[in-house]
Write a protein that holds these residues in place. Structure first.
Motif, PDB file in Angstrom:
ATOM      1  N   MET A 197       1.141  -1.143  -0.168  1.00 26.98           N
ATOM      2  CA  MET A 197      -0.180   0.095  -0.097  1.00 26.98           C
ATOM      3  C   MET A 197       0.952   1.318   0.104  1.00 26.98           C
ATOM      4  O   MET A 197       1.649   1.504   1.134  1.00 26.98           O
ATOM      5  CB  MET A 197      -0.898  -0.033   1.392  1.00 26.98           C
ATOM      6  CG  MET A 197      -2.092   0.714   1.030  1.00 26.98           C
ATOM      7  SD  MET A 197      -3.242   0.426   2.313  1.00 26.98           S
ATOM      8  CE  MET A 197      -2.532   0.028   3.676  1.00 26.98           C
ATOM      9  N   THR A 198       1.027   2.006  -1.178  1.00 29.68           N
ATOM     10  CA  THR A 198       2.074   3.007  -1.324  1.00 29.68           C
ATOM     11  C   THR A 198       1.130   4.201  -1.633  1.00 29.68           C
ATOM     12  O   THR A 198       0.479   4.225  -2.316  1.00 29.68           O
ATOM     13  CB  THR A 198       2.741   2.746  -2.397  1.00 29.68           C
ATOM     14  OG1 THR A 198       3.746   1.466  -2.359  1.00 29.68           O
ATOM     15  CG2 THR A 198       3.822   3.895  -2.694  1.00 29.68           C
ATOM     16  N   ALA A 199       1.596   5.486  -0.749  1.00 25.82           N
ATOM     17  CA  ALA A 199       0.821   6.474  -1.045  1.00 25.82           C
ATOM     18  C   ALA A 199       1.398   7.363  -2.249  1.00 25.82           C
ATOM     19  O   ALA A 199       2.617   6.973  -2.564  1.00 25.82           O
ATOM     20  CB  ALA A 199       1.044   7.464   0.230  1.00 25.82           C
ATOM     21  N   LEU A 205      -5.166   5.460  -2.137  1.00 21.10           N
ATOM     22  CA  LEU A 205      -6.085   6.733  -1.468  1.00 21.10           C
ATOM     23  C   LEU A 205      -6.043   6.554   0.005  1.00 21.10           C
ATOM     24  O   LEU A 205      -5.839   7.434   0.591  1.00 21.10           O
ATOM     25  CB  LEU A 205      -7.549   6.719  -2.117  1.00 21.10           C
ATOM     26  CG  LEU A 205      -7.733   7.127  -3.378  1.00 21.10           C
ATOM     27  CD1 LEU A 205      -9.114   7.045  -3.720  1.00 21.10           C
ATOM     28  CD2 LEU A 205      -7.113   8.696  -3.796  1.00 21.10           C
ATOM     29  N   TYR A 206      -6.078   5.157   0.700  1.00 24.91           N
ATOM     30  CA  TYR A 206      -6.072   4.940   2.074  1.00 24.91           C
ATOM     31  C   TYR A 206      -4.620   5.662   2.383  1.00 24.91           C
ATOM     32  O   TYR A 206      -4.745   6.304   3.358  1.00 24.91           O
ATOM     33  CB  TYR A 206      -6.346   3.592   2.366  1.00 24.91           C
ATOM     34  CG  TYR A 206      -6.357   3.274   3.964  1.00 24.91           C
ATOM     35  CD1 TYR A 206      -7.372   3.106   4.544  1.00 24.91           C
ATOM     36  CD2 TYR A 206      -5.094   3.020   4.389  1.00 24.91           C
ATOM     37  CE1 TYR A 206      -7.371   3.001   5.917  1.00 24.91           C
ATOM     38  CE2 TYR A 206      -5.094   2.853   5.633  1.00 24.91           C
ATOM     39  CZ  TYR A 206      -6.296   2.947   6.462  1.00 24.91           C
ATOM     40  OH  TYR A 206      -6.233   2.578   7.850  1.00 24.91           O
ATOM     41  N   ALA A 207      -3.436   5.091   1.946  1.00 29.43           N
ATOM     42  CA  ALA A 207      -2.400   5.274   2.175  1.00 29.43           C
ATOM     43  C   ALA A 207      -1.787   6.666   2.113  1.00 29.43           C
ATOM     44  O   ALA A 207      -1.290   7.403   2.911  1.00 29.43           O
ATOM     45  CB  ALA A 207      -1.229   4.591   1.606  1.00 29.43           C
ATOM     46  N   THR A 208      -2.525   7.353   1.132  1.00 34.54           N
ATOM     47  CA  THR A 208      -2.270   8.775   0.650  1.00 34.54           C
ATOM     48  C   THR A 208      -3.051   9.560   1.734  1.00 34.54           C
ATOM     49  O   THR A 208      -2.221  10.824   2.319  1.00 34.54           O
ATOM     50  CB  THR A 208      -2.714   9.125  -0.595  1.00 34.54           C
ATOM     51  OG1 THR A 208      -1.918   8.498  -1.702  1.00 34.54           O
ATOM     52  CG2 THR A 208      -2.553  10.589  -1.074  1.00 34.54           C
ATOM     53  N   LYS A 261      -7.249  10.392   9.277  1.00 28.65           N
ATOM     54  CA  LYS A 261      -7.380   9.136   9.976  1.00 28.65           C
ATOM     55  C   LYS A 261      -8.314   8.387   8.951  1.00 28.65           C
ATOM     56  O   LYS A 261      -9.369   8.581   8.883  1.00 28.65           O
ATOM     57  CB  LYS A 261      -7.998   9.062  11.131  1.00 28.65           C
ATOM     58  CG  LYS A 261      -7.032   9.723  12.180  1.00 28.65           C
ATOM     59  CD  LYS A 261      -7.754   9.826  13.593  1.00 28.65           C
ATOM     60  CE  LYS A 261      -6.595  10.174  14.787  1.00 28.65           C
ATOM     61  NZ  LYS A 261      -7.349  10.314  15.971  1.00 28.65           N
ATOM     62  N   PRO A 262      -7.842   7.848   7.913  1.00 29.93           N
ATOM     63  CA  PRO A 262      -8.659   7.036   6.785  1.00 29.93           C
ATOM     64  C   PRO A 262      -9.468   5.820   7.199  1.00 29.93           C
ATOM     65  O   PRO A 262      -8.779   5.113   8.192  1.00 29.93           O
ATOM     66  CB  PRO A 262      -7.771   6.795   5.805  1.00 29.93           C
ATOM     67  CG  PRO A 262      -6.497   6.416   6.425  1.00 29.93           C
ATOM     68  CD  PRO A 262      -6.396   7.462   7.667  1.00 29.93           C
ATOM     69  N   VAL A 263     -10.608   5.536   6.737  1.00 32.16           N
ATOM     70  CA  VAL A 263     -11.405   4.039   7.072  1.00 32.16           C
ATOM     71  C   VAL A 263     -11.559   3.577   5.818  1.00 32.16           C
ATOM     72  O   VAL A 263     -12.015   4.409   4.802  1.00 32.16           O
ATOM     73  CB  VAL A 263     -12.379   4.418   7.895  1.00 32.16           C
ATOM     74  CG1 VAL A 263     -12.051   4.780   9.323  1.00 32.16           C
ATOM     75  CG2 VAL A 263     -13.713   5.304   7.351  1.00 32.16           C
ATOM     76  N   HIS A 264     -11.862   2.300   5.589  1.00 33.98           N
ATOM     77  CA  HIS A 264     -12.300   1.639   4.265  1.00 33.98           C
ATOM     78  C   HIS A 264     -13.903   1.387   4.541  1.00 33.98           C
ATOM     79  O   HIS A 264     -14.187   1.173   5.473  1.00 33.98           O
ATOM     80  CB  HIS A 264     -11.768   0.197   4.131  1.00 33.98           C
ATOM     81  CG  HIS A 264     -10.239   0.450   3.522  1.00 33.98           C
ATOM     82  ND1 HIS A 264     -10.008   0.876   2.356  1.00 33.98           N
ATOM     83  CD2 HIS A 264      -9.171  -0.009   4.416  1.00 33.98           C
ATOM     84  CE1 HIS A 264      -8.594   0.714   1.857  1.00 33.98           C
ATOM     85  NE2 HIS A 264      -8.088   0.120   3.177  1.00 33.98           N
ATOM     86  N   THR A 265     -14.709   1.764   3.304  1.00 34.13           N
ATOM     87  CA  THR A 265     -15.985   1.672   3.343  1.00 34.13           C
ATOM     88  C   THR A 265     -16.310   1.225   1.919  1.00 34.13           C
ATOM     89  O   THR A 265     -15.579   1.431   0.930  1.00 34.13           O
ATOM     90  CB  THR A 265     -16.743   2.837   3.998  1.00 34.13           C
ATOM     91  OG1 THR A 265     -18.282   2.312   3.812  1.00 34.13           O
ATOM     92  CG2 THR A 265     -16.847   4.042   3.197  1.00 34.13           C
ATOM     93  N   LYS A 266     -17.480   0.504   1.818  1.00 39.41           N
ATOM     94  CA  LYS A 266     -17.929   0.333   0.395  1.00 39.41           C
ATOM     95  C   LYS A 266     -19.130   1.303   0.082  1.00 39.41           C
ATOM     96  O   LYS A 266     -19.732   1.907   1.018  1.00 39.41           O
ATOM     97  CB  LYS A 266     -18.357  -1.129   0.166  1.00 39.41           C
ATOM     98  CG  LYS A 266     -19.841  -1.461   0.875  1.00 39.41           C
ATOM     99  CD  LYS A 266     -19.906  -2.943   0.390  1.00 39.41           C
ATOM    100  CE  LYS A 266     -21.275  -3.462   1.159  1.00 39.41           C
ATOM    101  NZ  LYS A 266     -21.445  -5.015   0.943  1.00 39.41           N
TER     102      LYS A 266
END
Length: 505
Positions: free
Chosen positions: A1-3, A171-174, A181-186
């Motif tokens: 996972m690369t920003a 996008l999460y890593a960026t 503080k990112p979170v994953h959601t669908k």
């Protein structure tokens, strides 16, 4: 996972409050940022506004002048969409209209390189639908910031049906590299926050509609007992009822009229009257110059009892007993079902039943039920409901007991699960369903609610703290009292309770 590398060019489309905020965040993280808006001069005005904000931080000693100048040097207005051709990431923050956003993405697909990520800051539209008309929908995902973007920590990373995992992970890593503080959601209606937060507003609105308490008292209980920064009425006044009501209607419609998300007629009346809250000068409260804020209702001062009897374990409210003891009240402990006896009065933590119902079921006289608190060692106010047979002496005994521990007592109409317990149970229920349906993980949902809307504790962590069974019982009683699908417990809550498991660990 690369920003994305700091040298990667970022483009933001839409120079309103959100777009300008996102541009500022990216520039502060070291990226060259182009800001575009169809309104002539809007991008330059937004950058000037960012300069003023950063200038205030410099004056306050919170930012070095050289850093301010470096951030501003990385910001530039774009005259045309075609100027965004070399961007590694384009974030749109324009009007919440599906067709308008689709048309924009179609233009960007023709302009930007194949490796460019196309992201939407939408708070309510389907990412799947936004990307559906593109030749390469896999490079589209949601990057949902919260207002104001430079201040709020949460970013929801939203995956549509076609979104490439590498895009979502980037996008999460960026976002994390940008200090968020990112979170994953669908891509489901409301994502995490705008879905899970609905009960916070809805339950207070319902209690108001039923006459359980007034706005000031219900707000005070959520603050002083629940630990929330604001109650539902002052918060919706701040958000704007036009905005909050529209989001509720959107989520309600998107879930095919699921009554768990039913909008409030009280809030509709405010919207119809143009009483949007602070921005219009009036909502639930009056914001006119000189207007007095109503005070919460409290029972009058009463005598401190010398001794009480505590029967059994009070569960989540055990710290209350220690607080009473510290106040100089003698505590006599006996086996029992989790009750406090003070004179002829009986006090118990709500389990979701009305006081009158529980008094009848358990053969208790002079029963008063008290509400859930985030921390009974620190709470400064509690809601109490009295069974029908309680007289003035019962009220005085209960008031005197809690007041001796420094707790103001707000009497509410006998209602299922009172105020804080009802709100927390419904928040945990909605969060549990979101986990069950794969909208987000338990940890991401709790993080989202704390970082996105400043909850004192994630709803699922709160359920763990008081016991999943406590939440399930309260919901079962709420559903039985109202006979409505609105209060149906999540299957995941029931599954965890039966297995003796928790949401976290």
């Amino acid at each position: 996972m690369t920003a994305l590398h700091k040298d990667a060019a970022i483009a933001v489309i839409g120079a309103g409050a959100m777009g300008a905020g996102i541009a500022q965040v990216a520039a502060q993280a070291g990226h060259p940022v182009a800001l575009f808006d169809t309104r002539e001069g809007a991008a330059a005005q937004a950058i000037a506004g960012i300069a003023r904000q950063l200038g205030k931080r410099v004056e306050a000693g919170k930012l070095d002048a050289a850093e301010r100048d470096a951030v501003l040097a990385r910001l530039s207005p774009a005259a045309r969409l075609e100027d965004l051709e070399g961007s590694a990431l384009v974030v749109e923050a324009i009007v919440e209209n599906l067709q308008v956003k689709r048309e924009l993405f179609e233009k960007l697909e023709a302009i930007c390189g194949d490796d460019c990520i196309l992201a939407s800051n939408t708070s309510s539209l389907s990412i799947t639908s936004l990307a559906a008309t593109l030749q390469r929908p896999e490079r589209v995902a949601g990057l949902h910031f919260f207002n104001p973007a430079p201040v709020m920590a949460l970013v929801e990373i939203v995956a549509g049906l076609a979104s490439d995992k590498a895009v979502v992970d980037c996008l999460y890593a960026t976002a994390k590299a940008w200090g968020k503080k990112p979170v994953h959601t669908k891509s489901t209606p409301g994502f995490i926050v705008n879905r899970v937060a609905r009960p916070f507003y809805a339950e207070s609105l319902r209690l108001l509609q039923e006459g359980a308490g007034d706005c000031a008292s219900l707000d005070a209980l959520l603050r002083d007992a629940g630990g929330f920064r604001m109650g539902a009425f002052e918060l919706t006044d701040l958000i704007g009822h036009d905005v909050n009501y529209a989001v509720t209607c959107s989520v309600f419609d998107a879930y095919y009229g699921d009554f768990r998300f039913q909008p409030s007629l009280i809030q509709k009346e405010l919207v119809d009257a143009g009483r949007f809250g602070r921005k219009s000068g009036r909502g639930f409260y009056d914001y006119a110059e000189g207007a007095e804020r109503p005070a919460p209702q409290s029972l009058p001062a009463a005598a401190k009892p010398a001794c009480v009897v505590v029967e059994g374990d009070l569960g989540p409210a055990s710290a209350l007993v220690e607080r009473l003891e510290a106040a100089g009240i003698e505590i006599v402990r006996r086996d029992g079902a989790g009750l406090i006896r003070v004179g002829e009065a009986v006090l118990a933590l709500s389990d979701g039943r009305m006081a009158a119902e529980r008094a009848r079921d358990e053969g208790l006289r002079n029963l008063a039920l008290f509400d859930l608190a985030l921390d009974y060692s620190k709470a400064t106010r509690l809601a109490v409901a009295f069974a029908a047979d309680c007289d003035a002496s019962t009220r005085e005994a209960v008031a005197g007991l809690l007041q001796a521990a420094g707790i103001s007592v707000t009497a509410v109409t006998d209602s299922p699960a009172l105020v804080v317990l009802r709100t927390v149970a419904m928040l945990a229920n909605e969060a549990a369903d979101a986990v069950l349906q794969g909208v987000g993980s338990a940890s991401d949902i709790d993080l989202a609610m704390c970082a996105g809307v400043n909850y004192p504790k994630g709803p699922l962590a709160w359920a763990d703290a008081i016991g999943v069974g406590t939440v399930l019982t309260a919901l079962d009683h709420l559903q039985r009292s109202y006979g409505e699908d609105r209060y149906r417990p999540s299957l995941l809550l029931r599954r965890l309770h039966c297995a003796g498991e928790r949401f976290h660990g």
